[in-house]
Design an enzyme around this catalytic site. Structure first.
Site, mmCIF file in Angstrom:
data_model
loop_
_atom_site.group_PDB
_atom_site.id
_atom_site.type_symbol
_atom_site.label_atom_id
_atom_site.label_comp_id
_atom_site.label_asym_id
_atom_site.label_seq_id
_atom_site.Cartn_x
_atom_site.Cartn_y
_atom_site.Cartn_z
ATOM 1 N N ARG A 72 -0.820 1.966 4.690
ATOM 2 C CA ARG A 72 0.347 2.442 3.935
ATOM 3 C C ARG A 72 0.206 2.097 2.447
ATOM 4 N NH1 ARG A 72 6.256 0.544 3.839
ATOM 5 N NH2 ARG A 72 7.376 2.463 3.310
ATOM 6 N N HIS A 76 0.459 4.692 -0.630
ATOM 7 C CA HIS A 76 1.434 4.524 -1.716
ATOM 8 C C HIS A 76 0.738 4.354 -3.062
ATOM 9 C CE1 HIS A 76 5.196 3.367 0.860
ATOM 10 N NE2 HIS A 76 4.579 4.449 1.295
ATOM 11 N N ASN A 104 8.130 0.204 -1.309
ATOM 12 C CA ASN A 104 7.019 -0.758 -1.355
ATOM 13 C C ASN A 104 7.434 -2.176 -1.002
ATOM 14 O OD1 ASN A 104 5.021 1.066 -2.004
ATOM 15 N ND2 ASN A 104 5.406 0.909 -4.217
ATOM 16 N N HIS A 203 1.271 7.074 11.249
ATOM 17 C CA HIS A 203 2.414 6.440 11.931
ATOM 18 C C HIS A 203 2.100 6.102 13.391
ATOM 19 C CE1 HIS A 203 5.561 7.893 8.755
ATOM 20 N NE2 HIS A 203 4.673 7.056 8.276
ATOM 21 N N ASP A 263 -4.486 5.606 17.482
ATOM 22 C CA ASP A 263 -4.853 6.641 18.455
ATOM 23 C C ASP A 263 -4.030 7.908 18.180
ATOM 24 O OD1 ASP A 263 -2.269 6.081 19.408
ATOM 25 O OD2 ASP A 263 -3.006 4.646 20.886
HETATM 26 C C1 HEM Z 1 4.625 12.194 5.224
HETATM 27 C C2 HEM Z 1 5.424 11.412 4.551
HETATM 28 C C3 HEM Z 1 5.676 10.001 4.924
HETATM 29 C C4 HEM Z 1 6.888 9.388 4.959
HETATM 30 C C5 HEM Z 1 8.212 10.014 4.630
HETATM 31 C C6 HEM Z 1 6.669 8.035 5.392
HETATM 32 C C7 HEM Z 1 7.658 7.076 5.529
HETATM 33 C C8 HEM Z 1 7.485 5.838 6.074
HETATM 34 C C9 HEM Z 1 8.523 4.849 6.280
HETATM 35 C C10 HEM Z 1 9.985 5.029 5.897
HETATM 36 C C11 HEM Z 1 7.958 3.783 6.877
HETATM 37 C C12 HEM Z 1 8.679 2.513 7.328
HETATM 38 C C13 HEM Z 1 8.660 1.441 6.288
HETATM 39 C C14 HEM Z 1 9.492 0.273 6.643
HETATM 40 O O1 HEM Z 1 10.532 0.430 7.267
HETATM 41 O O2 HEM Z 1 9.113 -0.858 6.295
HETATM 42 C C15 HEM Z 1 6.572 4.060 7.040
HETATM 43 C C16 HEM Z 1 5.665 3.206 7.606
HETATM 44 C C17 HEM Z 1 4.324 3.441 7.649
HETATM 45 N N1 HEM Z 1 3.650 4.525 7.122
HETATM 46 FE FE1 HEM Z 1 4.488 6.199 6.420
HETATM 47 N N2 HEM Z 1 5.335 7.847 5.608
HETATM 48 C C18 HEM Z 1 4.683 9.011 5.323
HETATM 49 C C19 HEM Z 1 3.324 9.222 5.369
HETATM 50 C C20 HEM Z 1 2.408 8.254 5.659
HETATM 51 C C21 HEM Z 1 0.991 8.387 5.442
HETATM 52 C C22 HEM Z 1 0.322 9.582 4.810
HETATM 53 C C23 HEM Z 1 0.414 7.241 5.878
HETATM 54 C C24 HEM Z 1 -1.017 6.843 5.888
HETATM 55 C C25 HEM Z 1 -2.019 7.671 6.010
HETATM 56 C C26 HEM Z 1 1.475 6.399 6.362
HETATM 57 C C27 HEM Z 1 1.302 5.173 6.947
HETATM 58 C C28 HEM Z 1 2.326 4.352 7.350
HETATM 59 C C29 HEM Z 1 2.114 3.117 8.089
HETATM 60 C C30 HEM Z 1 0.791 2.592 8.585
HETATM 61 C C31 HEM Z 1 3.370 2.531 8.259
HETATM 62 C C32 HEM Z 1 3.703 1.213 8.957
HETATM 63 C C33 HEM Z 1 3.830 0.112 7.947
HETATM 64 C C34 HEM Z 1 4.178 -1.236 8.548
HETATM 65 O O3 HEM Z 1 4.019 -1.456 9.737
HETATM 66 O O4 HEM Z 1 4.604 -2.103 7.772
HETATM 67 N N3 HEM Z 1 2.669 7.036 6.184
HETATM 68 N N4 HEM Z 1 6.294 5.318 6.527
#
Ligand code: HEM
Length: 334
Positions: A72, A76, A104, A203, A263
């Protein structure tokens, strides 16, 4: 007639010549990476990639949530001023940095990046950029589960000198976005609808805070209702954990059942209307996009596509050549 044949031959020969020259200078075959290269540090810091991998794997071995954090963090970073390590910078007396923007605030693992940088500065000072370290760490942390590299990371990024909270807010897509806004947000970075669907597969690991989706449980259209596109059984499970609309401390797995495993299960959950955020569910609201979702159920196919889309994302607006700098420390500019 013979002169026509001769002309054709000469045209063919000049075409071959043009292709050879282009290949020599590297302008063909790297359309996804621009000025980035494979093994950029091969001669200036031959151990660079190994050092990054060793330290990353050591930390992931004892902290299994790190791959999600780094994947993530890299995303970002790339969406704000390109992949220039700007997400790693601390605020200054004059400016609040990207780190302080709401999306962030749940990032972590900056200490691991700092340790890697320290070791690299000992080994080959002033050579390896923080932006490259982050791109490699994202790949290596996710790859730990497989004990092999899951995608190729081209290197040669340089570090930016500007980091603004406001820019993080305006460039990082929101979990409340609909399909059109998501598509636009990716298009703004030169990424396609296909990249959007594939990279959303990130995700498959990690967690989300309740307040990013609780409106879907308790107040979807302002009438105390539930999002009709959310699987009702899944919604009750979510409600049992996120008890109020305002809960901003509880976190839940985004890919129910396998939040630590990289996965293709995310797409299976999504297809069963178990996408956690509106932005996940939105991928099913468009015909072309939902077709891609179905294709990505195939795990090998997903891995291949994910690697290619990561390569494109990792090349967004990169600073190369003499642009930017090689930071001495990743949290401050030189
Ligand atoms: C398509 C638009 C996207 C939106 C709107 C989005 C939004 C979010 C949100 C709201 C979270 C939760 C954060 C939290 O509550 O702490 C999250 C977590 C995450 N996102 Fe996304 N995301 C997007 C795309 C992506 C992309 C492109 C990647 C990586 C290639 C990604 C990887 C992750 C990962 C790995 C987490 C988990 C982080 C953790 O466990 O702390 N996301 N995302």
């Amino acid at each position: 007639m013979p002169s026509l044949v001769l002309r054709e031959r000469m045209e063919n020969m000049s075409l071959v010549l043009v292709i050879t020259i282009a290949l020599f200078f590297g302008h063909i075959g790297d359309s996804e990476g621009g000025d980035l290269r494979k093994d950029f540090y091969k001669s200036a810091c031959p151990l660079a990639e190994e050092i990054v991998k060793d330290i990353t794997w050591k930390h992931v071995a004892s902290n299994s949530v790190l791959p999600a954090k780094f994947l993530r963090m890299h995303f970002h970073d790339c969406f704000v001023r390109g992949c220039d390590g700007s997400v790693l910078l601390d605020s200054t007396a004059k400016h609040r940095a990207e780190k302080e923007a709401v999306p962030n605030q749940s990032l972590s693992g900056f200490d691991v990046i700092d340790k890697i940088k320290e070791k690299l500065e000992e080994t080959c000072p002033g050579i390896v950029s923080c932006a490259d370290i982050l791109a490699l760490v994202a790949r290596d942390s996710v790859s730990f589960q497989f004990k092999k590299s899951m995608w190729e990371v081209l290197t040669g990024r340089r570090d930016g000198r500007i980091s603004r909270q406001s820019e993080a807010l305006s460039n990082i897509p929101s979990p409340f976005f609909n399909f059109a806004s998501l598509k636009q947000s990716f298009a703004n970075k030169g990424l396609s609808l296909h990249d959007l669907v594939v990279l959303s597969g990130g995700h498959t690991i990690g967690v989300g805070h309740c307040n990013f989706f609780s409106n879907r449980l308790y107040n979807f259209s302002g009438k105390g209702d539930q999002d009709p596109s959310l699987n009702p059984t899944y919604a009750s499970q979510l409600k049992a954990q996120c008890k109020t609309l305002s809960d901003n401390t509880t976190t839940l797995a985004m890919d129910p059942g396998s939040p630590l495993s990289f996965d293709s299960h995310y797409y299976m959950a999504l297809n069963q209307n178990q996408g956690l955020f509106q932005s996940d569910a939105a991928l099913l609201t468009n015909k072309e996009s939902s077709k891609i979702v179905s294709k990505l159920l195939d795990q090998d196919g997903f891995f291949t596509e994910f690697g290619q889309s990561m390569k494109r994302m990792g090349a967004v607006q990169v600073l190369t050549g003499s642009n930017g700098e090689i930071r001495k420390k990743c949290n401050v500019i030189n």
